[in-house]
Design a protein around this motif. Structure first.
Motif, PDB file in Angstrom:
ATOM      1  N   CYS A  33      10.397  17.717  31.408  1.00 44.86           N
ATOM      2  CA  CYS A  33      11.297  18.337  32.449  1.00 44.86           C
ATOM      3  C   CYS A  33      10.658  18.731  33.565  1.00 44.86           C
ATOM      4  CB  CYS A  33      11.681  19.558  31.364  1.00 44.86           C
ATOM      5  SG  CYS A  33      10.473  20.676  30.837  1.00 44.86           S
ATOM      6  N   MET A  34      11.306  18.830  34.682  1.00 46.21           N
ATOM      7  CA  MET A  34      10.854  18.999  35.923  1.00 46.21           C
ATOM      8  C   MET A  34      11.750  20.136  36.527  1.00 46.21           C
ATOM      9  SD  MET A  34       8.176  17.010  36.590  1.00 46.21           S
ATOM     10  CE  MET A  34       7.902  17.327  38.196  1.00 46.21           C
ATOM     11  N   GLY A  35      10.941  21.167  37.435  1.00 46.44           N
ATOM     12  CA  GLY A  35      11.733  22.073  37.965  1.00 46.44           C
ATOM     13  C   GLY A  35      11.236  22.412  39.464  1.00 46.44           C
ATOM     14  N   TRP A  36      12.220  23.068  40.132  1.00 48.77           N
ATOM     15  CA  TRP A  36      11.979  23.696  41.377  1.00 48.77           C
ATOM     16  C   TRP A  36      11.951  25.324  41.410  1.00 48.77           C
ATOM     17  CZ3 TRP A  36      10.572  20.967  45.616  1.00 48.77           C
ATOM     18  CH2 TRP A  36      10.734  19.571  45.713  1.00 48.77           C
ATOM     19  N   PHE A  37      11.116  25.682  42.135  1.00 50.95           N
ATOM     20  CA  PHE A  37      10.749  27.332  42.016  1.00 50.95           C
ATOM     21  C   PHE A  37      10.683  27.680  43.606  1.00 50.95           C
ATOM     22  CE2 PHE A  37      10.102  28.520  37.607  1.00 50.95           C
ATOM     23  CZ  PHE A  37      10.018  27.173  37.233  1.00 50.95           C
ATOM     24  N   ARG A  38      10.943  28.929  44.110  1.00 50.28           N
ATOM     25  CA  ARG A  38      10.904  29.401  45.142  1.00 50.28           C
ATOM     26  C   ARG A  38      10.231  30.716  45.243  1.00 50.28           C
ATOM     27  NH1 ARG A  38      16.964  29.850  47.525  1.00 50.28           N
ATOM     28  NH2 ARG A  38      17.544  31.775  46.013  1.00 50.28           N
ATOM     29  N   GLN A  39       9.651  31.013  46.336  1.00 49.22           N
ATOM     30  CA  GLN A  39       9.028  32.318  46.472  1.00 49.22           C
ATOM     31  C   GLN A  39       9.051  32.857  47.944  1.00 49.22           C
ATOM     32  OE1 GLN A  39       4.838  32.788  45.391  1.00 49.22           O
ATOM     33  NE2 GLN A  39       5.158  35.179  44.941  1.00 49.22           N
ATOM     34  N   ALA A  40       9.915  33.744  48.186  1.00 48.37           N
ATOM     35  CA  ALA A  40      10.059  34.498  49.369  1.00 48.37           C
ATOM     36  C   ALA A  40       9.144  35.639  49.787  1.00 48.37           C
ATOM     37  CB  ALA A  40      11.525  34.890  49.624  1.00 48.37           C
ATOM     38  N   PRO A  41       8.800  35.703  51.000  1.00 47.37           N
ATOM     39  CA  PRO A  41       7.811  36.683  51.403  1.00 47.37           C
ATOM     40  C   PRO A  41       8.042  38.037  50.763  1.00 47.37           C
ATOM     41  CG  PRO A  41       8.484  35.308  53.425  1.00 47.37           C
ATOM     42  CD  PRO A  41       9.334  35.074  51.988  1.00 47.37           C
ATOM     43  N   GLY A  42       6.805  38.498  50.185  1.00 45.26           N
ATOM     44  CA  GLY A  42       7.199  39.842  49.536  1.00 45.26           C
ATOM     45  C   GLY A  42       7.820  39.946  48.317  1.00 45.26           C
ATOM     46  N   LYS A  43       8.249  38.695  47.650  1.00 45.57           N
ATOM     47  CA  LYS A  43       9.153  38.429  46.537  1.00 45.57           C
ATOM     48  C   LYS A  43       8.242  37.929  45.304  1.00 45.57           C
ATOM     49  CE  LYS A  43      13.373  39.214  48.603  1.00 45.57           C
ATOM     50  NZ  LYS A  43      15.010  38.805  48.627  1.00 45.57           N
ATOM     51  N   ALA A  44       8.869  38.178  44.083  1.00 45.84           N
ATOM     52  CA  ALA A  44       8.008  37.256  43.155  1.00 45.84           C
ATOM     53  C   ALA A  44       8.757  35.833  43.079  1.00 45.84           C
ATOM     54  CB  ALA A  44       8.491  37.897  41.611  1.00 45.84           C
ATOM     55  N   ARG A  45       8.115  34.986  42.618  1.00 46.64           N
ATOM     56  CA  ARG A  45       8.324  33.524  42.464  1.00 46.64           C
ATOM     57  C   ARG A  45       9.631  33.476  41.460  1.00 46.64           C
ATOM     58  NH1 ARG A  45       4.295  28.664  41.526  1.00 46.64           N
ATOM     59  NH2 ARG A  45       3.326  29.729  43.348  1.00 46.64           N
ATOM     60  N   GLU A  46      10.756  32.573  41.666  1.00 47.98           N
ATOM     61  CA  GLU A  46      11.842  32.482  40.998  1.00 47.98           C
ATOM     62  C   GLU A  46      12.226  31.053  40.691  1.00 47.98           C
ATOM     63  OE1 GLU A  46      15.452  34.196  42.762  1.00 47.98           O
ATOM     64  OE2 GLU A  46      15.098  33.179  44.472  1.00 47.98           O
ATOM     65  N   GLY A  47      12.827  30.978  39.611  1.00 50.81           N
ATOM     66  CA  GLY A  47      13.167  29.676  39.230  1.00 50.81           C
ATOM     67  C   GLY A  47      14.476  29.334  39.978  1.00 50.81           C
ATOM     68  N   VAL A  48      14.730  28.131  40.295  1.00 55.71           N
ATOM     69  CA  VAL A  48      16.047  27.626  41.069  1.00 55.71           C
ATOM     70  C   VAL A  48      16.723  26.452  40.211  1.00 55.71           C
ATOM     71  CG1 VAL A  48      16.616  26.448  43.072  1.00 55.71           C
ATOM     72  CG2 VAL A  48      14.742  27.885  43.300  1.00 55.71           C
ATOM     73  N   ALA A  49      15.907  25.524  39.663  1.00 58.76           N
ATOM     74  CA  ALA A  49      16.656  24.500  38.984  1.00 58.76           C
ATOM     75  C   ALA A  49      15.755  23.656  38.128  1.00 58.76           C
ATOM     76  CB  ALA A  49      17.171  23.634  39.984  1.00 58.76           C
ATOM     77  N   VAL A  50      16.095  23.103  36.937  1.00 55.00           N
ATOM     78  CA  VAL A  50      15.547  22.290  36.096  1.00 55.00           C
ATOM     79  C   VAL A  50      16.272  21.135  35.703  1.00 55.00           C
ATOM     80  CG1 VAL A  50      14.585  22.043  33.666  1.00 55.00           C
ATOM     81  CG2 VAL A  50      14.539  24.527  34.850  1.00 55.00           C
ATOM     82  N   ILE A  51      15.623  19.932  35.636  1.00 50.72           N
ATOM     83  CA  ILE A  51      16.236  18.872  35.042  1.00 50.72           C
ATOM     84  C   ILE A  51      15.394  18.302  33.894  1.00 50.72           C
ATOM     85  CG2 ILE A  51      14.980  17.164  36.517  1.00 50.72           C
ATOM     86  CD1 ILE A  51      17.454  15.713  36.875  1.00 50.72           C
ATOM     87  N   TYR A  52      16.027  17.999  32.984  1.00 54.67           N
ATOM     88  CA  TYR A  52      15.423  17.686  31.767  1.00 54.67           C
ATOM     89  C   TYR A  52      15.089  16.263  31.758  1.00 54.67           C
ATOM     90  CZ  TYR A  52      16.904  22.319  30.855  1.00 54.67           C
ATOM     91  OH  TYR A  52      16.996  23.676  30.857  1.00 54.67           O
ATOM     92  N   ALA A  53      14.328  15.953  30.643  1.00 50.27           N
ATOM     93  CA  ALA A  53      13.617  14.507  30.559  1.00 50.27           C
ATOM     94  C   ALA A  53      14.411  13.487  30.768  1.00 50.27           C
ATOM     95  CB  ALA A  53      12.575  14.523  29.385  1.00 50.27           C
ATOM     96  N   GLY A  54      15.598  13.339  30.100  1.00 50.21           N
ATOM     97  CA  GLY A  54      16.520  12.398  30.269  1.00 50.21           C
ATOM     98  C   GLY A  54      17.203  12.344  31.353  1.00 50.21           C
ATOM     99  N   GLY A  55      17.178  13.239  32.193  1.00 53.58           N
ATOM    100  CA  GLY A  55      17.806  13.218  33.527  1.00 53.58           C
ATOM    101  C   GLY A  55      19.409  13.619  33.712  1.00 53.58           C
ATOM    102  N   GLY A  56      19.926  13.685  32.364  1.00 56.31           N
ATOM    103  CA  GLY A  56      21.298  13.855  32.672  1.00 56.31           C
ATOM    104  C   GLY A  56      21.675  15.410  32.306  1.00 56.31           C
ATOM    105  N   SER A  57      20.752  16.205  32.143  1.00 56.91           N
ATOM    106  CA  SER A  57      21.118  17.685  31.848  1.00 56.91           C
ATOM    107  C   SER A  57      20.330  18.425  32.941  1.00 56.91           C
ATOM    108  CB  SER A  57      20.700  18.046  30.671  1.00 56.91           C
ATOM    109  OG  SER A  57      21.487  17.605  29.600  1.00 56.91           O
ATOM    110  N   THR A  58      21.025  19.410  33.454  1.00 62.11           N
ATOM    111  CA  THR A  58      20.385  20.294  34.672  1.00 62.11           C
ATOM    112  C   THR A  58      20.679  21.577  34.238  1.00 62.11           C
ATOM    113  OG1 THR A  58      22.196  20.098  36.034  1.00 62.11           O
ATOM    114  CG2 THR A  58      20.439  18.426  36.329  1.00 62.11           C
TER     115      THR A  58
END
Length: 127
Positions: A33-58
């Protein structure tokens, strides 16, 4: 050795779009599985999106549903994040992460254990 290299960030005006890419190497990309995260200045890192190994589920954070699309190309070992209708609140460093990790520092998001991170690509949205 896992390597994740993000690209595609930049400075855009609100309402614009970007496509982020993450080139992966050093592991069996298609099986994780792979994912994108983001961190804004002064804020904690947060999850944005995940895509699972098969690619069909997000999985998406509520704040980005309908505007962000995660996808993967297993032939090219590349992860993407298409972003439309950008808002100033989207300003952050965006990180690619590989799942299937076990060990100290594991970060669980969308049911996937993340622990390998890229260096990030900056997205700045102006009004």
């Amino acid at each position: 050795q896992v390597q994740l290299v993000e690209s595609g960030g930049g400075s855009v005006q609100a309402g614009g779009s970007l496509r982020l890419s993450c080139a992966a190497s050093g592991f069996t990309y298609s099986s994780r599985c792979m994912g994108w995260f983001r961190q804004a200045p002064g804020k904690a890192r947060e999850g944005v999106a995940v895509i699972y190994a098969g690619g069909g589920s997000t999985y998406y954070a509520d704040s980005v549903k309908g505007r962000f699309t995660i996808s993967r190309d297993n032939a090219r070992n590349t992860l993407y994040l298409q972003i439309i209708s950008l808002k100033p609140d989207d300003t952050a460093m965006y990180y690619c992460a590989a799942g299937g990790y076990s060990g100290s520092g594991t970060w669980y998001y969308g049911g996937c254990p993340f622990g390998d991170w890229g260096q990030g690509t900056q997205v700045t949205v102006s009004t």
